[in-house]
Design a protein around this motif. Structure first.
Motif, mmCIF file in Angstrom:
data_model
loop_
_atom_site.group_PDB
_atom_site.id
_atom_site.type_symbol
_atom_site.label_atom_id
_atom_site.label_comp_id
_atom_site.label_asym_id
_atom_site.label_seq_id
_atom_site.Cartn_x
_atom_site.Cartn_y
_atom_site.Cartn_z
ATOM 1 N N GLU A 28 0.829 -1.210 0.000
ATOM 2 C CA GLU A 28 0.000 0.000 0.000
ATOM 3 C C GLU A 28 0.863 1.260 0.000
ATOM 4 O O GLU A 28 0.572 2.232 -0.707
ATOM 5 N N LYS A 29 1.925 1.245 0.783
ATOM 6 C CA LYS A 29 2.799 2.420 0.844
ATOM 7 C C LYS A 29 3.492 2.660 -0.501
ATOM 8 O O LYS A 29 3.685 3.804 -0.930
ATOM 9 N N ILE A 30 3.879 1.585 -1.171
ATOM 10 C CA ILE A 30 4.499 1.729 -2.494
ATOM 11 C C ILE A 30 3.509 2.357 -3.469
ATOM 12 O O ILE A 30 3.851 3.254 -4.246
ATOM 13 N N ALA A 31 2.252 1.886 -3.409
ATOM 14 C CA ALA A 31 1.219 2.433 -4.297
ATOM 15 C C ALA A 31 1.015 3.924 -4.053
ATOM 16 O O ALA A 31 0.857 4.712 -5.004
ATOM 17 N N ASP A 32 1.030 4.336 -2.794
ATOM 18 C CA ASP A 32 0.870 5.761 -2.476
ATOM 19 C C ASP A 32 2.017 6.584 -3.041
ATOM 20 O O ASP A 32 1.814 7.672 -3.600
ATOM 21 N N GLU A 33 3.247 6.077 -2.893
ATOM 22 C CA GLU A 33 4.406 6.828 -3.374
ATOM 23 C C GLU A 33 4.424 6.887 -4.904
ATOM 24 O O GLU A 33 4.814 7.888 -5.494
ATOM 25 N N VAL A 34 4.006 5.791 -5.559
ATOM 26 C CA VAL A 34 3.935 5.780 -7.022
ATOM 27 C C VAL A 34 2.956 6.837 -7.517
ATOM 28 O O VAL A 34 3.208 7.520 -8.517
ATOM 29 N N ALA A 35 1.845 6.985 -6.805
ATOM 30 C CA ALA A 35 0.878 8.020 -7.161
ATOM 31 C C ALA A 35 1.514 9.406 -7.055
ATOM 32 O O ALA A 35 1.299 10.276 -7.918
ATOM 33 N N ASN A 36 2.313 9.626 -6.013
ATOM 34 C CA ASN A 36 3.007 10.917 -5.857
ATOM 35 C C ASN A 36 4.023 11.122 -6.978
ATOM 36 O O ASN A 36 4.191 12.245 -7.489
ATOM 37 N N TRP A 37 4.724 10.060 -7.365
ATOM 38 C CA TRP A 37 5.698 10.152 -8.453
ATOM 39 C C TRP A 37 5.024 10.564 -9.759
ATOM 40 O O TRP A 37 5.513 11.437 -10.480
ATOM 41 N N LYS A 38 3.916 9.914 -10.067
ATOM 42 C CA LYS A 38 3.215 10.217 -11.319
ATOM 43 C C LYS A 38 2.716 11.661 -11.341
ATOM 44 O O LYS A 38 2.749 12.327 -12.386
ATOM 45 N N LYS A 39 2.252 12.137 -10.191
ATOM 46 C CA LYS A 39 1.783 13.523 -10.105
ATOM 47 C C LYS A 39 2.940 14.496 -10.292
ATOM 48 O O LYS A 39 2.816 15.521 -10.964
ATOM 49 N N GLN A 40 4.100 14.168 -9.708
ATOM 50 C CA GLN A 40 5.272 15.038 -9.845
ATOM 51 C C GLN A 40 5.770 15.091 -11.282
ATOM 52 O O GLN A 40 6.186 16.139 -11.772
ATOM 53 N N LEU A 41 5.701 13.958 -11.977
ATOM 54 C CA LEU A 41 6.190 13.902 -13.358
ATOM 55 C C LEU A 41 5.359 14.726 -14.321
ATOM 56 O O LEU A 41 5.820 15.076 -15.412
ATOM 57 N N GLU A 42 4.134 15.073 -13.927
ATOM 58 C CA GLU A 42 3.292 15.887 -14.793
ATOM 59 C C GLU A 42 3.819 17.312 -14.932
ATOM 60 O O GLU A 42 3.557 17.979 -15.931
ATOM 61 N N SER A 43 4.624 17.752 -13.949
ATOM 62 C CA SER A 43 5.110 19.136 -13.981
ATOM 63 C C SER A 43 6.630 19.259 -13.930
ATOM 64 O O SER A 43 7.178 20.308 -14.271
#
Length: 310
Positions: free
Chosen positions: A87-102
């Motif tokens: 679950e923690k990995i999934a949360d961090e991956v979501a943050n990574w994808k959001k960061q890559l947008e900008s």
């Protein structure tokens, strides 16, 4: 009381960095896989620099299925369950994808990820990092250029050289050469006589030994009993297709029985570094055979199977 763990403390990027020293592939579920390939030492002819062997690092966005390696490592390091780590990995991956947008994303000392105009991930590895343990401590070395002196060689015609040689050889040298030739002939004759004598002596000795052997009788009254030795072939199947890792040994034996019923040569190969009992579909002598079997298992049985070299 429910134990709450901040994933900031888990340092996902650093865990990926650590695992790349021990494994050829580290998959971040629903994100992509970091894959290494060993390359030998090389020399840059432009800068005269020598680079040690290293693991060449690439990123494959299609490797997104959870193989359990990263989650198990995090669960062991942070003392949490496998499910919590996932679950923690999934949360961090979501943050990574959001960061890559900008902006770009730097993954520890592994490298940097960015999105191109087609929204595809572009990976730039960190050239200063070397994940090959055999090259630990080895750094880039400078090689000095070897310069060869161009000396002018004077070529003398053969006829002139022979004529000059004839003029400088004194008569005394010619006499010495003649005397040496005569001595050589005498020595050769004497040596031939001595060799013949030696051969005659050896022939007589061989005849004497042969007579003694023919007249000798060997009798063994109490022969030793025959010993049968069973030699077990050394285990050479070092490439395993992992079906799962279990905290309870009973569950591991149940999995082995289930796979054997399906026709696999399943077995337990011991515990991994996190104390989990590993069950494999089968073991193979070469990586090529193991990869073919892995592909078939992933297509027909389970996508969670992965290759372990041990």
């Amino acid at each position: 009381m429910l134990k709450i763990v901040s994933f900031v403390a888990m340092r996902l990027a650093n865990y990926i960095n650590d695992l790349l020293y021990r494994y050829d592939c580290v998959i971040v579920p629903n994100f992509g896989g970091f894959v290494t390939n060993k390359i030998g030492a090389k020399v840059d002819e432009n800068t005269n620099a020598i680079y040690p062997p290293k693991k060449q690092l690439t990123f494959n966005a299609y490797l997104q299925h959870n193989d359990g390696l990263l989650a198990n490592y995090i669960a062991s390091a942070e003392k949490i369950t496998f499910e919590e780590a996932t679950e923690k990995i999934a949360d961090e991956v979501a943050n990574w994808k959001k960061q890559l947008e900008s902006s770009s994303l730097t993954v520890a000392k592994v490298g940097t990820l960015t999105l191109n105009e087609d929204y595809k991930l572009i990976f730039e590895p960190n050239e200063k990092s070397n994940f090959l343990l055999e090259s630990f401590g080895l750094a880039e070395a400078a090689a000095s250029e070897v310069k060869r002196a161009n000396e002018e060689v004077k070529v003398v015609p053969i006829a002139e050289e022979q004529e000059a040689t004839k003029r400088v050889i004194p008569i005394a040298v010619k006499r010495v050469a003649v005397a040496a030739a005569v001595a050589g002939v005498l020595y050769t004759g004497w040596n031939t006589v001595q060799n013949q004598k030696q051969q005659d002596i050896i022939a007589d000795q061989e005849k004497l030994v042969e007579k003694k052997i023919q007249s000798a009788t060997f009798v063994i009254d109490n022969p030793l009993p025959t010993i049968n030795l069973k030699v077990t072939k050394e285990e050479t199947r070092n490439f395993h297709i992992v079906a799962g890792a279990f905290q309870e040994v009973e569950n591991a034996y149940k999995k082995v029985k289930e796979l054997k019923n399906q026709g696999f040569e399943a077995r337990i190969i011991g515990e991994n570094s996190w104390g989990l009992t590993q069950v494999v579909y089968g073991s193979y002598e070469t990586k090529e055979l193991a990869r073919k079997a892995l592909q078939s298992i992933k297509e027909n049985i389970s996508e969670d199977a992965w290759l372990l070299e041990k």
